[in-house]
Design a protein around this motif. Structure first.
Motif, PDB file in Angstrom:
ATOM      1  N   ARG A  32       0.839  -1.184   0.000  1.00 57.47           N
ATOM      2  CA  ARG A  32       0.000   0.000   0.000  1.00 57.47           C
ATOM      3  C   ARG A  32       0.875   1.236   0.000  1.00 57.47           C
ATOM      4  NH1 ARG A  32      -4.706  -0.371   4.374  1.00 57.47           N
ATOM      5  NH2 ARG A  32      -5.342  -2.348   3.530  1.00 57.47           N
ATOM      6  N   GLN A  33       0.574   2.108  -0.885  1.00 56.37           N
ATOM      7  CA  GLN A  33       1.289   3.378  -0.933  1.00 56.37           C
ATOM      8  C   GLN A  33       0.674   4.274   0.137  1.00 56.37           C
ATOM      9  OE1 GLN A  33       3.494   3.661  -3.829  1.00 56.37           O
ATOM     10  NE2 GLN A  33       4.491   5.141  -2.529  1.00 56.37           N
ATOM     11  N   LEU A  34       1.422   4.504   1.188  1.00 57.52           N
ATOM     12  CA  LEU A  34       0.870   5.292   2.273  1.00 57.52           C
ATOM     13  C   LEU A  34       1.150   6.776   2.114  1.00 57.52           C
ATOM     14  CD1 LEU A  34       1.555   3.134   5.415  1.00 57.52           C
ATOM     15  CD2 LEU A  34      -0.492   3.282   4.045  1.00 57.52           C
ATOM     16  N   ARG A  35       2.236   7.080   1.513  1.00 55.08           N
ATOM     17  CA  ARG A  35       2.610   8.479   1.403  1.00 55.08           C
ATOM     18  C   ARG A  35       2.978   8.785  -0.036  1.00 55.08           C
ATOM     19  NH1 ARG A  35       4.740  11.380   5.355  1.00 55.08           N
ATOM     20  NH2 ARG A  35       3.932  10.963   7.381  1.00 55.08           N
ATOM     21  N   SER A  36       3.585   9.906  -0.249  1.00 51.67           N
ATOM     22  CA  SER A  36       4.009  10.239  -1.604  1.00 51.67           C
ATOM     23  C   SER A  36       5.049   9.241  -2.084  1.00 51.67           C
ATOM     24  CB  SER A  36       4.558  11.656  -1.639  1.00 51.67           C
ATOM     25  OG  SER A  36       5.576  11.795  -0.686  1.00 51.67           O
ATOM     26  N   ALA A  37       5.239   9.186  -3.362  1.00 51.68           N
ATOM     27  CA  ALA A  37       6.037   8.132  -3.977  1.00 51.68           C
ATOM     28  C   ALA A  37       7.436   8.002  -3.380  1.00 51.68           C
ATOM     29  CB  ALA A  37       6.144   8.379  -5.467  1.00 51.68           C
ATOM     30  N   ASP A  38       8.017   9.098  -3.032  1.00 53.08           N
ATOM     31  CA  ASP A  38       9.380   9.025  -2.526  1.00 53.08           C
ATOM     32  C   ASP A  38       9.451   8.523  -1.090  1.00 53.08           C
ATOM     33  OD1 ASP A  38       8.071  11.514  -2.058  1.00 53.08           O
ATOM     34  OD2 ASP A  38       9.930  12.259  -1.202  1.00 53.08           O
ATOM     35  N   GLU A  39       8.333   8.311  -0.480  1.00 50.98           N
ATOM     36  CA  GLU A  39       8.307   7.792   0.884  1.00 50.98           C
ATOM     37  C   GLU A  39       8.264   6.266   0.903  1.00 50.98           C
ATOM     38  OE1 GLU A  39       8.247   9.249   3.853  1.00 50.98           O
ATOM     39  OE2 GLU A  39       8.025  11.363   3.393  1.00 50.98           O
ATOM     40  N   GLY A  40       8.200   5.664  -0.259  1.00 52.70           N
ATOM     41  CA  GLY A  40       8.113   4.216  -0.292  1.00 52.70           C
ATOM     42  C   GLY A  40       6.722   3.748   0.055  1.00 52.70           C
ATOM     43  N   GLN A  41       6.593   2.458   0.266  1.00 50.28           N
ATOM     44  CA  GLN A  41       5.277   1.921   0.545  1.00 50.28           C
ATOM     45  C   GLN A  41       5.337   0.931   1.704  1.00 50.28           C
ATOM     46  OE1 GLN A  41       5.509  -1.332  -3.050  1.00 50.28           O
ATOM     47  NE2 GLN A  41       4.080   0.342  -3.182  1.00 50.28           N
ATOM     48  N   THR A  42       4.208   0.671   2.260  1.00 45.67           N
ATOM     49  CA  THR A  42       4.140  -0.282   3.345  1.00 45.67           C
ATOM     50  C   THR A  42       3.694  -1.632   2.799  1.00 45.67           C
ATOM     51  OG1 THR A  42       3.648   1.431   4.936  1.00 45.67           O
ATOM     52  CG2 THR A  42       3.048  -0.803   5.545  1.00 45.67           C
ATOM     53  N   VAL A  43       4.381  -2.655   3.250  1.00 43.61           N
ATOM     54  CA  VAL A  43       4.041  -4.004   2.829  1.00 43.61           C
ATOM     55  C   VAL A  43       3.306  -4.699   3.967  1.00 43.61           C
ATOM     56  CG1 VAL A  43       4.946  -6.181   1.950  1.00 43.61           C
ATOM     57  CG2 VAL A  43       6.118  -4.039   1.414  1.00 43.61           C
ATOM     58  N   PHE A  44       2.193  -5.315   3.642  1.00 41.32           N
ATOM     59  CA  PHE A  44       1.393  -6.030   4.630  1.00 41.32           C
ATOM     60  C   PHE A  44       1.530  -7.519   4.366  1.00 41.32           C
ATOM     61  CE2 PHE A  44      -0.386  -1.905   4.376  1.00 41.32           C
ATOM     62  CZ  PHE A  44      -1.002  -1.645   5.582  1.00 41.32           C
ATOM     63  N   PHE A  45       1.804  -8.255   5.405  1.00 45.20           N
ATOM     64  CA  PHE A  45       1.785  -9.708   5.309  1.00 45.20           C
ATOM     65  C   PHE A  45       0.677 -10.232   6.199  1.00 45.20           C
ATOM     66  CE2 PHE A  45       6.223  -8.535   4.501  1.00 45.20           C
ATOM     67  CZ  PHE A  45       6.411  -9.145   3.277  1.00 45.20           C
ATOM     68  N   LEU A  46      -0.065 -11.176   5.699  1.00 46.36           N
ATOM     69  CA  LEU A  46      -1.138 -11.771   6.481  1.00 46.36           C
ATOM     70  C   LEU A  46      -1.055 -13.279   6.373  1.00 46.36           C
ATOM     71  CD1 LEU A  46      -3.944 -11.540   7.989  1.00 46.36           C
ATOM     72  CD2 LEU A  46      -4.953 -11.742   5.723  1.00 46.36           C
ATOM     73  N   CYS A  47      -1.024 -13.930   7.521  1.00 43.15           N
ATOM     74  CA  CYS A  47      -1.045 -15.392   7.524  1.00 43.15           C
ATOM     75  C   CYS A  47      -2.478 -15.856   7.327  1.00 43.15           C
ATOM     76  CB  CYS A  47      -0.496 -15.924   8.842  1.00 43.15           C
ATOM     77  SG  CYS A  47      -0.664 -17.725   8.985  1.00 43.15           S
ATOM     78  N   PRO A  48      -2.743 -16.638   6.280  1.00 39.56           N
ATOM     79  CA  PRO A  48      -4.113 -17.089   6.036  1.00 39.56           C
ATOM     80  C   PRO A  48      -4.565 -18.143   7.051  1.00 39.56           C
ATOM     81  CG  PRO A  48      -2.612 -18.072   4.433  1.00 39.56           C
ATOM     82  CD  PRO A  48      -1.797 -17.116   5.259  1.00 39.56           C
ATOM     83  N   LYS A  49      -3.611 -18.672   7.776  1.00 40.86           N
ATOM     84  CA  LYS A  49      -3.947 -19.736   8.708  1.00 40.86           C
ATOM     85  C   LYS A  49      -4.348 -19.191  10.076  1.00 40.86           C
ATOM     86  CE  LYS A  49      -2.229 -24.344   9.806  1.00 40.86           C
ATOM     87  NZ  LYS A  49      -1.046 -25.227   9.740  1.00 40.86           N
TER      88      LYS A  49
END
Ligand SMILES: [Zn+2]
Ligand SMILES: [Zn+2]
Length: 115
Positions: free
Chosen positions: A89-106
């Motif tokens: 998910r892009q949380l901020r402007s492009a130069d701020e990078g993005q946040t990666v979410f991991f979710l365990c389906p189990k």
């Protein structure tokens, strides 16, 4: 329904959008695209909005919803399951990078990583 706003459909996925609650921003419940209503009603174009700007008024069901994404090979630190769902998910402007979410389906363990 007799709301002052007509319901709109998400231009990205076609899901009916929730009614605005006074804010000018609205978030698609399905694909999480954030739309500026004034823009949306005018030109049909969409913009990406800094989440920080809307946190005060528009944190609705986001925290409770499962994050859907691509399954990748990643070991869940809680239950040891070897696949986790991966969403960025892009949380901020492009130069701020993005946040990666991991979710365990189990076990539904969620992990955030800022890149
Ligand atoms: Zn959508
Ligand atoms: Zn797990």
């Amino acid at each position: 329904m007799s709301n002052t706003f007509d319901q709109d459909f998400c231009p990205a996925c076609g899901t009916i959008l929730p009614l605005p609650d006074g804010s000018s921003m609205i978030q698609c419940l399905l694909c999480k695209k954030i739309l500026d209503i004034s823009v949306f009603h005018g030109t049909q174009s969409t913009i990406h909005v800094d989440f920080q700007n809307i946190e005060d008024g528009r944190r609705t069901s986001e925290n409770n919803e499962a994050i859907e994404g691509t399954l990748i090979q990643r070991k869940c630190p809680r239950c040891g399951h070897d696949e986790m769902s991966f969403t960025t998910r892009q949380l901020r402007s492009a130069d701020e990078g993005q946040t990666v979410f991991f979710l365990c389906p189990k076990c539904s363990f969620q992990e955030l990583e800022n890149s």
